[in-house]
Scaffold this active site. Structure first.
Site, short mmCIF file in Angstrom:
data_model
loop_
_atom_site.label_atom_id
_atom_site.label_comp_id
_atom_site.label_asym_id
_atom_site.label_seq_id
_atom_site.Cartn_x
_atom_site.Cartn_y
_atom_site.Cartn_z
N ALA A 13 0.82 -1.22 0.00
CA ALA A 13 0.00 0.00 0.00
C ALA A 13 0.85 1.26 0.00
CB ALA A 13 -0.95 -0.01 1.20
N GLY A 14 2.03 1.19 -0.59
CA GLY A 14 2.84 2.38 -0.78
C GLY A 14 2.33 3.17 -1.98
N HIS A 36 0.88 -3.62 5.47
CA HIS A 36 1.28 -4.28 6.71
C HIS A 36 1.15 -3.39 7.94
CE1 HIS A 36 4.95 -2.07 5.68
NE2 HIS A 36 5.30 -2.17 6.95
N LYS A 110 10.91 -3.60 -8.49
CA LYS A 110 12.08 -3.34 -9.33
C LYS A 110 13.35 -3.45 -8.48
CE LYS A 110 9.60 -0.35 -12.59
NZ LYS A 110 9.50 0.98 -13.22
N LYS A 194 18.28 0.42 -13.89
CA LYS A 194 18.00 1.83 -14.21
C LYS A 194 18.04 2.69 -12.95
CE LYS A 194 13.58 2.00 -12.60
NZ LYS A 194 12.80 3.05 -11.93
N ASP A 247 12.31 3.22 -19.30
CA ASP A 247 12.40 3.43 -17.85
C ASP A 247 13.68 4.15 -17.47
OD1 ASP A 247 11.37 3.31 -15.32
OD2 ASP A 247 11.61 1.14 -15.07
N THR A 251 13.73 7.75 -15.46
CA THR A 251 14.28 7.81 -14.10
C THR A 251 15.51 8.70 -14.01
OG1 THR A 251 13.55 5.51 -13.94
CG2 THR A 251 14.84 6.35 -12.13
#
Length: 335
Positions: A13-14, A36, A110, A194, A247, A251
């Site tokens: 749930a980030g 959590h 990732k 990346k 990506d 980034t």
């Protein structure tokens, strides 16, 4: 005939987990989001938004949050794991007792496993075997933009073509296009390396270097990624796609990237601890630099940019010295 609604469990749930949960809910699935921290989950349900990570974006009625992993998995057709890579194995262990027949598992994490440099699909195989259909979701994505419904494209990679196609369709809506791939190794590695290269780009910009330097770092960093990727069993063309070049460019060039901002702080003179504290969220590229070094050694591949990032973070090398070390390397053909 209308397709029956799917129920998707999203574990994590980030910011990224919540963004993908929002996307899935808007695309027509019922979403069961697990986190959590009970207090955080209570806040999500009571206030109707993730105030900590995505303030101002309301959660739709078909998205419910749970602090019980058992409840979140109940009746779910598919499971999407969206946790930091260092928590991936632990999360698989937590969900294992509640896994139901025919449930399939994807992940949008990732990184490489800490201390082993294993790919996450290798970790999955060790924990849950090879019989469950799996997929990895990656690409040039910032959580806030996905949560706001801005146009985005991702790659869904799987050895199970049917699952790749069906999960891509589950993600698809008016704002997101999902492409499929069978190169799980390449897609996973692109998402991990990346972040290390974004730290390098941030350091260079923090030192005051220009766009020329950034472009050179991205280009040579892509070469490092391809060399390691092919040596690890990935396909070179994968690294020219969304999960590789796409990506990487995102980034390295936008300050929504935590890894880039971490590098910027280092380049401007902050210590590693100060730079980390200023961001106050998981910075995947820190540990990924260690694991990239480990993986490169295993594959017999030189990765000078990633190696210098590792030395800045873990050996106290001054950023300016790292740049001088790169510039002082022996001349060689570009490819």
């Amino acid at each position: 005939m209308a397709q029956p609604r799917k129920t998707i469990a999203v574990l994590g749930a980030g910011s990224w987990g919540t963004a993908l949960a929002l996307l899935l809910a808007r695309a027509g699935s019922d979403v069961q989001l697990w986190g959590h921290e009970p207090e955080h989950i209570q806040q999500l349900n009571s206030e109707g938004e993730n105030c900590r990570f995505l303030p101002g974006i309301p959660l739709p009625e078909n998205l419910k949050a749970y602090d019980s992993i058992e409840e979140s998995l109940c009746d779910a057709h598919d499971i999407l794991v969206v946790v930091p890579s260092h928590a991936f194995r632990e999360t698989l262990q937590k969900l294992a007792p509640y896994l139901q027949p025919k449930q399939r598992i994807a992940w949008a994490c990732k990184g490489l496993e800490q201390e082993s440099a294993k790919f996450l699909h290798e970790v999955f195989s060790e924990e849950l075997g090879d019989e469950i259909p799996t997929a990895v979701v990656s690409g040039p994505t910032f959580a806030r933009e996905v949560a706001e419904g801005l146009p985005t494209a991702v790659t869904v990679a799987s050895n199970d073509q049917r699952f790749a196609i069906e999960f891509a369709e589950t993600l698809h809506d008016d704002h997101l296009r999902a492409y499929t791939s069978s190169d799980v190794t390449g897609v996973e590695l692109g998402g991990a390396i990346k972040n290390v290269l974004a730290i390098a780009a941030g350091i260079a910009d923090g030192l005051g270097f220009g766009a020329n330097t950034r472009a050179a770092l991205i280009t040579r960093g892509l070469n490092e990624l391809i060399q390691l990727g092919v040596a690890s069993g990935g396909r070179a063309e994968t690294f020219m796609g969304l999960a590789g070049l796409g990506d990487l460019v995102l980034t390295c060039t936008d300050n929504q990237s935590r890894n880039r901002r971490f590098g910027l702080a280092l380049g401007k003179g902050s210590s590693v601890d100060e730079a980390r504290a200023s961001i106050d969220q998981v910075i995947e590229g820190i540990e990924s630099s260690r694991e990239a070094k480990r993986r490169a050694a295993m594959a017999g591949v030189e990765m000078p940019i990633c190696d210098q990032v590792y030395k800045v973070i873990f050996e106290g090398l001054a950023p300016q010295q790292a740049v001088q070390s790169l510039l002082g390397r022996e001349q060689r053909p570009e490819l």
